[in-house]
Scaffold this motif. Structure first.
Motif, PDB file in Angstrom:
ATOM      1  N   ASN A 274      -4.576-105.074  21.395  1.00 49.12           N
ATOM      2  CA  ASN A 274      -4.689-106.447  21.877  1.00 49.12           C
ATOM      3  C   ASN A 274      -6.154-106.893  21.880  1.00 49.12           C
ATOM      4  OD1 ASN A 274      -3.434-108.838  23.046  1.00 49.12           O
ATOM      5  ND2 ASN A 274      -4.456-108.245  24.938  1.00 49.12           N
ATOM      6  N   ARG A 275      -7.054-106.018  22.305  1.00 48.61           N
ATOM      7  CA  ARG A 275      -8.485-106.313  22.291  1.00 48.61           C
ATOM      8  C   ARG A 275      -8.950-106.592  20.864  1.00 48.61           C
ATOM      9  NH1 ARG A 275     -12.151-104.301  19.501  1.00 48.61           N
ATOM     10  NH2 ARG A 275     -10.964-102.407  19.247  1.00 48.61           N
TER      11      ARG A 275
ATOM     12  N   SER B 240      -2.102 -97.657  26.540  1.00 50.33           N
ATOM     13  CA  SER B 240      -3.545 -97.751  26.323  1.00 50.33           C
ATOM     14  C   SER B 240      -3.847 -98.223  24.893  1.00 50.33           C
ATOM     15  CB  SER B 240      -4.194 -96.391  26.590  1.00 50.33           C
ATOM     16  OG  SER B 240      -5.577 -96.453  26.359  1.00 50.33           O
TER      17      SER B 240
ATOM     18  N   PRO C 179       0.610-101.947  29.589  1.00 49.80           N
ATOM     19  CA  PRO C 179       0.348-102.523  28.264  1.00 49.80           C
ATOM     20  C   PRO C 179      -0.105-103.974  28.399  1.00 49.80           C
ATOM     21  CG  PRO C 179       2.701-102.338  28.631  1.00 49.80           C
ATOM     22  CD  PRO C 179       2.024-101.714  29.819  1.00 49.80           C
ATOM     23  N   SER C 180      -0.364-104.617  27.279  1.00 52.24           N
ATOM     24  CA  SER C 180      -0.867-105.996  27.288  1.00 52.24           C
ATOM     25  C   SER C 180       0.246-107.021  27.535  1.00 52.24           C
ATOM     26  CB  SER C 180      -1.558-106.301  25.956  1.00 52.24           C
ATOM     27  OG  SER C 180      -0.620-106.269  24.896  1.00 52.24           O
ATOM     28  N   PHE C 181       1.489-106.565  27.569  1.00 46.54           N
ATOM     29  CA  PHE C 181       2.619-107.475  27.759  1.00 46.54           C
ATOM     30  C   PHE C 181       3.430-107.037  28.966  1.00 46.54           C
ATOM     31  CE2 PHE C 181       3.833-104.112  24.883  1.00 46.54           C
ATOM     32  CZ  PHE C 181       5.056-103.687  25.366  1.00 46.54           C
ATOM     33  N   ASN C 182       4.288-107.936  29.445  1.00 43.57           N
ATOM     34  CA  ASN C 182       5.133-107.662  30.600  1.00 43.57           C
ATOM     35  C   ASN C 182       6.336-106.822  30.161  1.00 43.57           C
ATOM     36  OD1 ASN C 182       6.919-107.734  32.780  1.00 43.57           O
ATOM     37  ND2 ASN C 182       6.294-109.795  33.364  1.00 43.57           N
TER      38      ASN C 182
ATOM     39  N   LYS D 259      -7.584-109.969  19.605  1.00 42.06           N
ATOM     40  CA  LYS D 259      -8.242-111.124  20.237  1.00 42.06           C
ATOM     41  C   LYS D 259      -9.662-111.312  19.692  1.00 42.06           C
ATOM     42  CE  LYS D 259      -5.670-111.621  24.474  1.00 42.06           C
ATOM     43  NZ  LYS D 259      -5.706-111.707  25.927  1.00 42.06           N
TER      44      LYS D 259
ATOM     45  N   ASP E 117      -1.880-100.022  23.077  1.00 39.87           N
ATOM     46  CA  ASP E 117      -1.469-101.418  23.017  1.00 39.87           C
ATOM     47  C   ASP E 117      -2.578-102.325  23.548  1.00 39.87           C
ATOM     48  OD1 ASP E 117       0.670-103.578  22.727  1.00 39.87           O
ATOM     49  OD2 ASP E 117       0.088-103.765  24.836  1.00 39.87           O
ATOM     50  N   ARG E 118      -3.222-101.918  24.625  1.00 41.95           N
ATOM     51  CA  ARG E 118      -4.333-102.707  25.170  1.00 41.95           C
ATOM     52  C   ARG E 118      -5.500-102.752  24.184  1.00 41.95           C
ATOM     53  NH1 ARG E 118      -3.608-104.294  30.243  1.00 41.95           N
ATOM     54  NH2 ARG E 118      -5.794-104.658  30.633  1.00 41.95           N
ATOM     55  N   GLU E 119      -5.777-101.626  23.538  1.00 40.47           N
ATOM     56  CA  GLU E 119      -6.848-101.573  22.542  1.00 40.47           C
ATOM     57  C   GLU E 119      -6.509-102.456  21.341  1.00 40.47           C
ATOM     58  OE1 GLU E 119     -10.464-100.350  20.719  1.00 40.47           O
ATOM     59  OE2 GLU E 119      -9.774-100.393  22.788  1.00 40.47           O
TER      60      GLU E 119
END
Length: 132
Positions: free
Chosen positions: A70-71, A64, A41-44, A74, A66-68
């Motif tokens: 985050n994109r 996945s 994910p976009s976080f630790n 941003k 979560d990454r989307e």
């Protein structure tokens, strides 16, 4: 006398057949350690505190998404200009009031999919406002 060629012992040994080879069992991951995700994910995940964050850290599809998400956030943040603080506050409110209120992975996934659509449409709206 005829010449005798010594046979190569390595050549005489047949290669192992992968279809008949037995798999060596591997030890399962310790219970306190989540299996490695293919998509982080976009976080630790060491700092995952909420149920939703822990679900995201344990599921490739949620990671996945979560990454989307985050994109999308941003990209919106880069175009937001004076609305950045308002958008950040909306994101915090969404995370606490919707995503973190979920009790299962399906709810988290639905919440993230819907939020990605909202963020992308807000970005498109801001982009069209700036070009007019």
């Amino acid at each position: 006398a005829p010449t005798v060629v010594a046979a190569n012992p390595a050549a005489a040994t047949p290669a192992p057949n992968p279809a008949t080879a037995t798999a060596v069992p591997t030890a399962p991951a310790p219970l306190d350690q989540a299996p490695a995700l293919k998509i982080p994910p976009s976080f630790n995940c060491k700092f995952a505190a909420t149920r939703a964050e822990k679900l995201i850290c344990g599921d490739d599809e949620l990671a996945s998404l979560d990454r989307e998400l985050n994109r999308a956030y941003k990209q919106l943040d880069r175009t937001a200009g004076p609305l950045r603080q308002q958008i950040a506050a909306e994101q915090r409110g969404w995370r606490i009031g919707q995503r973190d209120a979920c009790g299962d992975a399906a709810c988290v996934a639905d919440a993230m999919r819907q939020r990605i659509i909202v963020l992308d449409s807000q970005r498109a709206s801001l982009g069209s406002d700036q070009t007019e």
